[in-house]
Scaffold this active site. Structure first.
Site, PDB file in Angstrom:
ATOM      1  N   HIS A 277     -32.449 -16.497 -20.178  1.00  0.00           N
ATOM      2  CA  HIS A 277     -33.539 -16.342 -19.587  1.00  0.00           C
ATOM      3  C   HIS A 277     -33.748 -17.233 -17.967  1.00  0.00           C
ATOM      4  O   HIS A 277     -33.970 -17.346 -16.998  1.00  0.00           O
ATOM      5  CB  HIS A 277     -34.444 -15.801 -20.290  1.00  0.00           C
ATOM      6  CG  HIS A 277     -36.349 -16.541 -19.545  1.00  0.00           C
ATOM      7  ND1 HIS A 277     -37.086 -15.458 -19.459  1.00  0.00           N
ATOM      8  CD2 HIS A 277     -36.730 -17.347 -19.321  1.00  0.00           C
ATOM      9  CE1 HIS A 277     -37.954 -15.903 -18.716  1.00  0.00           C
ATOM     10  NE2 HIS A 277     -37.930 -17.026 -18.619  1.00  0.00           N
ATOM     11  N   GLU A 278     -33.352 -18.800 -18.930  1.00  0.00           N
ATOM     12  CA  GLU A 278     -33.518 -20.157 -17.981  1.00  0.00           C
ATOM     13  C   GLU A 278     -32.576 -19.991 -16.884  1.00  0.00           C
ATOM     14  O   GLU A 278     -32.656 -20.594 -15.921  1.00  0.00           O
ATOM     15  CB  GLU A 278     -33.239 -20.945 -19.044  1.00  0.00           C
ATOM     16  CG  GLU A 278     -34.198 -20.997 -20.407  1.00  0.00           C
ATOM     17  CD  GLU A 278     -35.894 -21.285 -19.624  1.00  0.00           C
ATOM     18  OE1 GLU A 278     -35.965 -21.610 -18.005  1.00  0.00           O
ATOM     19  OE2 GLU A 278     -37.038 -21.414 -20.540  1.00  0.00           O
ATOM     20  N   HIS A 281     -34.259 -17.893 -13.663  1.00  0.00           N
ATOM     21  CA  HIS A 281     -34.482 -18.861 -13.108  1.00  0.00           C
ATOM     22  C   HIS A 281     -33.827 -19.718 -11.793  1.00  0.00           C
ATOM     23  O   HIS A 281     -33.796 -20.290 -11.207  1.00  0.00           O
ATOM     24  CB  HIS A 281     -35.847 -20.237 -13.808  1.00  0.00           C
ATOM     25  CG  HIS A 281     -36.540 -19.740 -14.683  1.00  0.00           C
ATOM     26  ND1 HIS A 281     -37.992 -18.765 -13.657  1.00  0.00           N
ATOM     27  CD2 HIS A 281     -37.041 -19.627 -16.322  1.00  0.00           C
ATOM     28  CE1 HIS A 281     -38.804 -18.124 -15.494  1.00  0.00           C
ATOM     29  NE2 HIS A 281     -38.033 -19.224 -15.777  1.00  0.00           N
ATOM     30  N   GLU A 357     -41.152 -14.921 -14.323  1.00  0.00           N
ATOM     31  CA  GLU A 357     -40.784 -15.176 -15.588  1.00  0.00           C
ATOM     32  C   GLU A 357     -40.570 -13.353 -15.906  1.00  0.00           C
ATOM     33  O   GLU A 357     -39.418 -13.137 -16.823  1.00  0.00           O
ATOM     34  CB  GLU A 357     -42.284 -15.238 -16.382  1.00  0.00           C
ATOM     35  CG  GLU A 357     -42.323 -16.853 -16.002  1.00  0.00           C
ATOM     36  CD  GLU A 357     -41.380 -17.879 -16.905  1.00  0.00           C
ATOM     37  OE1 GLU A 357     -40.785 -17.018 -17.325  1.00  0.00           O
ATOM     38  OE2 GLU A 357     -41.578 -18.753 -16.417  1.00  0.00           O
TER      39      GLU A 357
END
Length: 421
Positions: A277-278, A281, A357
């Protein structure tokens, strides 16, 4: 002016009563019938006591947020209306003739007053977190962080105010434009140094201790074409039981950071999903888009602040003890206006953040293909932080930078359904 302040206090009290009624009695936080009994239903992964604590804790924290923001406005208005700001300016000008030192004294005294008036609400928030076992931080450590906050904010505020009012004194009509121009390199510079200068003031950062896990994370990073050499771990367990991970900084100082609480309470596959997930980004350059968005908002914010300050001073300057915008006594008015503008655009900023997100969630699923780990990680995040699965709409609008847990798990269930078909 005292009557006006009295009316402002009365309106604030009525607002607090109304907000308490909305959050504690009226707002519906139940799960939609179609998701009852699914993995999105807190009854399936929280005990009845945990559900009760989650509801109570979220209500209290949400209430504190919605009463603290206008309370700050009331403080700034009171400092102006009661003549405190004018007195501070007079004392600073009598103490020294140097403008820079006048700003240093004024900002220090104003910061002390604001801190003294807002500290009780901050302490209540801290005590609530302690009472619900979210915070593990001793009072001494909390006070240390508050003191660091004070001096970091003081140094930054002093620097910004010195430049800002220097520009107002020299370029009365176009100061906001020149201020915006200077804010661009400052914003980029601050984002560059924050991970290596500011963040370590509060916690210790170090490369991930679990080298086997780090190797798997770096392999995942390779698949995502991310030139990462380290994953950083931060010792948050001495302050909180909550879980988190984030990406911060820009350029060569970009960091992917894991809280040690996350490492202790999540399984390896869940940590890998969080890391993916990070990485999402990073790949989608959300940090850079965030900096660009902040620069654009700063442009319009300073433009509107300039117009509003001139209008307010022209109409009510005598009542507020402000003769001209260039007077340092006008600083609380500037801070009040900026706070109002920040609050007014926060639903838009939060909506963009929630979109990013969600995009990072999608990227993590595509990279790992592990929806079960994703669902269980969100459930554990809820359990650790006592978060509401389906918060009231107004709370989501003004507070949530991430999709709600309900929205995130429902999305994952749709992904699972599409895979099984």
């Amino acid at each position: 002016m005292k009557k006006i302040i009295g009316w402002a206090v009365a309106i604030y009290v009525l607002y607090c009563v109304g907000m308490a009624w909305y959050l504690f009695s009226f707002a519906d936080t139940s799960i939609p019938p179609e998701w009852k009994g699914t993995s999105a239903d807190p009854a399936t992964f929280l005990t009845p006591r945990e559900q009760l604590l989650s509801e109570q804790y979220s209500q209290l924290k949400n209430f504190l947020f919605f009463v603290s923001v206008p309370y700050d406005w009331l403080v700034y208005f009171g400092v102006l209306g009661l003549g405190v700001s004018k007195v501070l300016q007079t004392c600073a000008t009598r103490a020294t003739k140097l403008f820079v030192l006048q700003v240093a004294l004024y900002v220090f005294w104003l910061s002390l007053i604001v801190m003294a008036l807002t500290l009780p609400l901050d302490f209540v928030s801290y005590r609530i977190s302690r009472a619900y076992d979210i915070s593990t931080q001793p009072v001494s450590s909390w006070l240390r962080d508050e003191l660091i906050d004070f001096f970091v904010n003081y140094v930054l505020t002093f620097f910004i105010v010195t430049v800002l009012y220097g520009l107002i004194r020299r370029f009365e009509k176009r100061w906001w434009l020149y201020a915006w121009g200077l804010s661009v390199p400052f914003t980029i510079f601050f984002m560059f140094i924050q991970p290596v200068v500011i963040d370590p003031l509060y916690n210790d950062f170090y490369p991930l201790k679990d080298k086997a896990l780090e190797a798997k994370i770096l392999t995942l990073a390779q698949e995502a074409h991310i030139p990462a050499k380290h994953v950083f771990e931060v010792n948050m367990s001495e302050k909180t039981n909550a879980l988190n991970a984030y990406v911060t900084g820009i350029g060569s100082h970009s960091r992917i950071v894991l809280w040690d609480t996350t490492l202790k309470r999540l399984q390896e596959d869940e940590v890998l999903f969080i890391m993916a997930h990070e990485m999402g980004h990073y790949v989608m350059k959300h940090v850079y888009w965030g900096v660009a968005g902040y620069i654009v908002l700063t442009f319009f914010g300073l433009l509107v602040a300039n117009w509003l300050m001139k209008w307010v001073i022209a109409r009510w300057g005598a009542h507020l003890r402000i003769k001209k915008m260039r007077d340092i006594a006008s600083l609380p008015l500037f801070l009040l206006i900026i706070s109002l503008l920040n609050f007014s655009v926060s639903p838009l900023v939060n909506a963009v953040s929630r979109y990013e997100e969600h995009a990072a969630d999608k990227y993590a699923i595509e990279l790992t293909g592990d929806t079960e780990a994703a669902v269980s990680s969100f459930q554990k995040l809820t359990k650790a932080g006592l978060s509401q699965v389906n918060p009231p709409y107004i709370v989501k609008l003004f507070r949530y930078t991430h999709p709600t847990i309900l929205e995130r798990i429902v999305f994952l269930q749709h992904v699972q359904s599409s895979k099984s078909q």
